[in-house]
Design an enzyme around this catalytic site. Structure first.
Site, PDB file in Angstrom:
ATOM      1  N   TYR A 147       0.400  -1.404  -0.369  1.00  0.00           N
ATOM      2  CA  TYR A 147      -0.042  -0.173  -0.142  1.00  0.00           C
ATOM      3  C   TYR A 147       0.527   1.514  -0.203  1.00  0.00           C
ATOM      4  O   TYR A 147       0.118   2.214  -0.153  1.00  0.00           O
ATOM      5  CB  TYR A 147      -1.378   0.204   1.220  1.00  0.00           C
ATOM      6  CG  TYR A 147      -2.146  -0.767   0.818  1.00  0.00           C
ATOM      7  CD1 TYR A 147      -3.256  -0.596   0.508  1.00  0.00           C
ATOM      8  CD2 TYR A 147      -2.051  -1.894   0.819  1.00  0.00           C
ATOM      9  CE1 TYR A 147      -4.476  -0.648   0.449  1.00  0.00           C
ATOM     10  CE2 TYR A 147      -3.823  -2.941   1.188  1.00  0.00           C
ATOM     11  CZ  TYR A 147      -4.970  -2.341   0.440  1.00  0.00           C
ATOM     12  OH  TYR A 147      -5.277  -3.140   0.472  1.00  0.00           O
ATOM     13  N   LYS A 217       2.902 -14.259   6.782  1.00  0.00           N
ATOM     14  CA  LYS A 217       2.683 -14.670   5.651  1.00  0.00           C
ATOM     15  C   LYS A 217       4.599 -14.813   5.108  1.00  0.00           C
ATOM     16  O   LYS A 217       5.269 -15.191   4.070  1.00  0.00           O
ATOM     17  CB  LYS A 217       2.473 -14.685   4.100  1.00  0.00           C
ATOM     18  CG  LYS A 217       1.863 -16.044   3.303  1.00  0.00           C
ATOM     19  CD  LYS A 217       1.171 -16.738   3.493  1.00  0.00           C
ATOM     20  CE  LYS A 217       1.779 -17.511   2.634  1.00  0.00           C
ATOM     21  NZ  LYS A 217       1.235 -19.206   3.046  1.00  0.00           N
ATOM     22  N   ASP A 266      -2.793 -17.387   5.823  1.00  0.00           N
ATOM     23  CA  ASP A 266      -4.249 -18.234   5.249  1.00  0.00           C
ATOM     24  C   ASP A 266      -4.523 -19.349   6.370  1.00  0.00           C
ATOM     25  O   ASP A 266      -5.752 -19.591   6.409  1.00  0.00           O
ATOM     26  CB  ASP A 266      -3.798 -19.516   4.148  1.00  0.00           C
ATOM     27  CG  ASP A 266      -2.149 -20.038   4.390  1.00  0.00           C
ATOM     28  OD1 ASP A 266      -1.222 -19.663   5.185  1.00  0.00           O
ATOM     29  OD2 ASP A 266      -2.002 -20.736   3.624  1.00  0.00           O
ATOM     30  N   ASP A 290      -6.326  -5.897   5.283  1.00  0.00           N
ATOM     31  CA  ASP A 290      -7.591  -5.385   4.560  1.00  0.00           C
ATOM     32  C   ASP A 290      -8.292  -6.228   4.440  1.00  0.00           C
ATOM     33  O   ASP A 290      -9.282  -6.470   4.617  1.00  0.00           O
ATOM     34  CB  ASP A 290      -6.793  -5.030   3.220  1.00  0.00           C
ATOM     35  CG  ASP A 290      -8.211  -4.583   2.636  1.00  0.00           C
ATOM     36  OD1 ASP A 290      -8.753  -3.930   2.828  1.00  0.00           O
ATOM     37  OD2 ASP A 290      -7.632  -3.693   1.407  1.00  0.00           O
TER      38      ASP A 290
END
Length: 407
Positions: A147, A217, A266, A290
């Site tokens: 972002y 992640k 995840d 987000d």
């Protein structure tokens, strides 16, 4: 009078100047209702000893019409001086090279923490069996990650130059289609990560929360997302004395006994469906945050009821906002659910220390929903569940809230 920040603490007068931006689309409808509800709650809680001085600033379509700029410098200056603001949704074209106005505000004011409380109000339609188990506060890093807006389109000279540097100067061989790839940069720093995680830990300690989970992640992006995880644990040990106990990393009881843990993103998105009660305060990077914020909001009724704030806890600057879009298809029809904006206003009141008024709003929302007299989005879903519901306009629902507050 204006709110001030001294040594990281807000000094709030009895009549603080708070900036508001109407926003685009449904923004006019929900911002107007938010102000009315907050004014009512403040009056009911404090009488005439406190009140908000609302000051309008321009951004989005209204700003373009009046100034020719979607984010005038005057707006940024006003928020910088007043410290605290609240805004409706703002429209940004997709894929046309224009930076999101929301991102521009966050970058310009260095609002590094996007804070999204997610809690279920009894009676709100939900797609999950036990939405009451969801009670989390998401701290999303707001200024780094993808972002940051550092990217170049496919076929551009800039993309070709970056690709050439990577392939020729850095021996990168894993860009599958170097001739046609668009390129983006993902900056993640110890400084940005630690100040976000520090805010999440401080929140957990101050609000007697059980744990802070670092969501990442890092198994794939080892130096950016993996760095976020590593720097979080490092800071918890160095600044809060966190120590290992029975395989868990825990900040000692003198600080509050908060557990620090982590989860791959995840797996986390699966776990919030399977065992949401296992999580409390969440600290994560920008893109993950987000996805996570909206997924959690869906469990408790959708982003139409989700509050949010963008905060720099060091300078005191904060911009609270409706977390949904501009909804141009229903703008002006007086049917939009105003709760995201109203609850963001309650979050703003908490931020400035007006907890009684904030609690009054939250309690009134609970009572309003329990009556089944709700806006169209909730009424339709309630009827699908076989429940009785009376559909109210945006205006009527806001007035119903005010009546509950005043009673």
């Amino acid at each position: 009078m204006r709110i001030r920040s001294e040594n990281g603490k807000l000094i709030v007068p009895s009549d603080p100047e708070i900036v508001y931006i109407e926003g685009d689309g449904v923004g006019h409808e929900i911002t107007d209702k938010m102000r009315a509800v907050l004014d009512s709650a403040v009056m009911r809680s404090y009488g005439r000893s406190r009140h908000i001085e609302w000051v309008e600033a321009l951004a989005g379509g209204k700003a373009v019409e009046k100034t020719g700029s979607s984010l005038p410098e005057e707006t940024l200056s006003l928020i910088k001086e007043s410290l605290v603001a609240i805004k409706g949704p703002l429209m940004t074209p997709v894929g046309k090279g224009a930076m999101s106005l929301n991102v521009a505000l966050r970058q310009s004011l260095d609002l590094y923490a996007c804070v999204r409380p997610v809690k279920y109000f009894d009676g709100v339609p939900s797609p999950v069996r036990h939405p009451e188990l969801v009670d989390m506060v998401v701290f999303r890093e707001n200024t780094e990650d993808i972002y940051a807006g550092i990217e170049w389109p496919s076929g551009s000279d800039e993309a070709r130059r970056v690709i050439a540097f990577l392939t020729e100067g850095m021996n990168v061989s894993r860009i599958r289609f170097p001739e046609t790839s668009a390129i983006g940069i993902k900056p993640v720093s110890p400084d940005g990560s630690k100040r976000l995680i520090r805010s999440a830990i401080d929140y957990a300690l101050c609000n007697r929360r059980k744990s802070v989970t670092l969501v990442h992640k890092g198994n794939i992006m080892k130096f950016t997302e993996g760095g976020f995880r590593a720097w979080g644990y490092e800071m918890a040990r160095d600044e809060y004395g966190a120590e290992e106990r029975d395989g868990r990393i825990v900040i000692p009881a003198g600080w509050g006994g908060v557990e620090i843990k982590d989860c791959i993103c995840d797996a986390f998105l699966q776990n919030i469906l399977i065992k949401p009660e296992a999580y409390d305060v969440i600290a994560t990077l920008n893109l993950n945050g987000d996805y996570i914020s909206d997924a959690l909001a869906a469990e408790v009724g959708g982003i139409g009821i989700a509050p949010g704030g963008n905060i720099n806890y060091m300078t005191g600057h904060a911009v609270f906002e409706a977390t949904h879009g501009t909804a141009p298809d229903i703008a002006g029809k007086d049917i939009v659910n105003p709760l995201s904006m109203i609850l963001s206003g309650a979050l703003m009141l908490e931020y400035i220390g007006w907890d009684e008024a904030a609690a009054l709003i939250s309690g009134s929302v609970s009572k309003a929903i329990a009556t089944g007299r709700v806006t169209r989005d909730f009424a339709v879903l309630m009827r699908k569940e076989g429940r009785e519901a009376e559909e109210l306009s945006t205006s009527a629902f806001a007035q119903s809230l005010i009546s509950i507050i005043e009673s």
